[in-house]
Design a protein around this motif. Structure first.
Motif, PDB file in Angstrom:
ATOM      1  N   GLU A   5       0.829  -1.192   0.000  1.00 54.19           N
ATOM      2  CA  GLU A   5       0.000   0.000   0.000  1.00 54.19           C
ATOM      3  C   GLU A   5       0.865   1.244   0.000  1.00 54.19           C
ATOM      4  O   GLU A   5       1.844   1.319   0.733  1.00 54.19           O
ATOM      5  CB  GLU A   5      -0.913  -0.010   1.221  1.00 54.19           C
ATOM      6  CG  GLU A   5      -2.250   0.626   0.951  1.00 54.19           C
ATOM      7  CD  GLU A   5      -3.275   0.235   1.979  1.00 54.19           C
ATOM      8  OE1 GLU A   5      -3.185   0.767   3.097  1.00 54.19           O
ATOM      9  OE2 GLU A   5      -4.143  -0.591   1.675  1.00 54.19           O
ATOM     10  N   LYS A   6       0.499   2.204  -0.836  1.00 52.15           N
ATOM     11  CA  LYS A   6       1.237   3.450  -0.922  1.00 52.15           C
ATOM     12  C   LYS A   6       0.259   4.597  -0.722  1.00 52.15           C
ATOM     13  O   LYS A   6      -0.879   4.532  -1.178  1.00 52.15           O
ATOM     14  CB  LYS A   6       1.906   3.555  -2.299  1.00 52.15           C
ATOM     15  CG  LYS A   6       3.029   4.535  -2.364  1.00 52.15           C
ATOM     16  CD  LYS A   6       4.041   4.038  -3.376  1.00 52.15           C
ATOM     17  CE  LYS A   6       5.148   4.943  -3.618  1.00 52.15           C
ATOM     18  NZ  LYS A   6       5.968   5.688  -3.111  1.00 52.15           N
ATOM     19  N   MET A  16      -4.887   6.266  -1.360  1.00 54.35           N
ATOM     20  CA  MET A  16      -4.141   5.053  -1.050  1.00 54.35           C
ATOM     21  C   MET A  16      -4.254   4.096  -2.226  1.00 54.35           C
ATOM     22  O   MET A  16      -5.332   3.923  -2.802  1.00 54.35           O
ATOM     23  CB  MET A  16      -4.704   4.372   0.204  1.00 54.35           C
ATOM     24  CG  MET A  16      -4.317   5.028   1.513  1.00 54.35           C
ATOM     25  SD  MET A  16      -5.206   6.552   1.885  1.00 54.35           S
ATOM     26  CE  MET A  16      -6.864   5.998   2.151  1.00 54.35           C
ATOM     27  N   ASN A  18      -3.148   0.115  -3.363  1.00 60.73           N
ATOM     28  CA  ASN A  18      -2.635  -1.198  -2.972  1.00 60.73           C
ATOM     29  C   ASN A  18      -2.346  -2.001  -4.237  1.00 60.73           C
ATOM     30  O   ASN A  18      -3.263  -2.497  -4.891  1.00 60.73           O
ATOM     31  CB  ASN A  18      -3.651  -1.914  -2.082  1.00 60.73           C
ATOM     32  CG  ASN A  18      -3.110  -3.212  -1.525  1.00 60.73           C
ATOM     33  OD1 ASN A  18      -2.231  -3.838  -2.115  1.00 60.73           O
ATOM     34  ND2 ASN A  18      -3.628  -3.618  -0.395  1.00 60.73           N
ATOM     35  N   ALA A  65      -8.447  -1.336  -5.246  1.00 66.71           N
ATOM     36  CA  ALA A  65      -7.029  -1.045  -5.013  1.00 66.71           C
ATOM     37  C   ALA A  65      -6.816   0.418  -4.634  1.00 66.71           C
ATOM     38  O   ALA A  65      -5.877   0.743  -3.930  1.00 66.71           O
ATOM     39  CB  ALA A  65      -6.211  -1.385  -6.256  1.00 66.71           C
ATOM     40  N   GLU A  80     -12.859   1.617   2.588  1.00 66.24           N
ATOM     41  CA  GLU A  80     -11.975   1.855   3.725  1.00 66.24           C
ATOM     42  C   GLU A  80     -12.704   1.590   5.043  1.00 66.24           C
ATOM     43  O   GLU A  80     -12.143   1.038   5.980  1.00 66.24           O
ATOM     44  CB  GLU A  80     -11.465   3.287   3.682  1.00 66.24           C
ATOM     45  CG  GLU A  80     -10.349   3.555   4.660  1.00 66.24           C
ATOM     46  CD  GLU A  80      -9.782   4.947   4.506  1.00 66.24           C
ATOM     47  OE1 GLU A  80     -10.281   5.850   5.193  1.00 66.24           O
ATOM     48  OE2 GLU A  80      -8.863   5.128   3.696  1.00 66.24           O
TER      49      GLU A  80
END
Length: 84
Positions: A5-6, A16, A18, A65, A80
């Motif tokens: 995850e970034k 975010m 992933n 993602a 989320e």
């Protein structure tokens, strides 16, 4: 389990990504090229459009993602919230 995850910080929204979940449908880059541009580093620019437009676009991500958190209020993506 975090996966790859970034987090990309913008003025009004955090995005975010992933990479473990991504199915590479291309919807993100085709729909908002000013925000999602694979030829740039970083490839996500959370200030490339309005936070509302980015949030609506991320909601269309078929794999989940991409998620986001709006910084101007308490609203977060449904995806989320499920992980909370």
């Amino acid at each position: 389990m975090m996966g790859k995850e970034k987090l990309y910080y913008g003025k009004d929204i955090e995005v975010m990504f992933n990479s473990d979940v991504c199915i590479h449908s291309g919807i993100c880059v085709k729909g908002l090229p000013a925000v999602f541009d694979l030829s740039k580093r970083p490839w996500v620019d959370p200030d490339g459009d309005t936070s509302e437009a980015i949030a609506r676009h991320i909601d269309a991500c078929p794999s989940g993602a991409l998620t986001y958190k709006l910084l101007n209020d308490e609203f977060t993506t449904k995806k989320e919230d499920e992980h909370a």
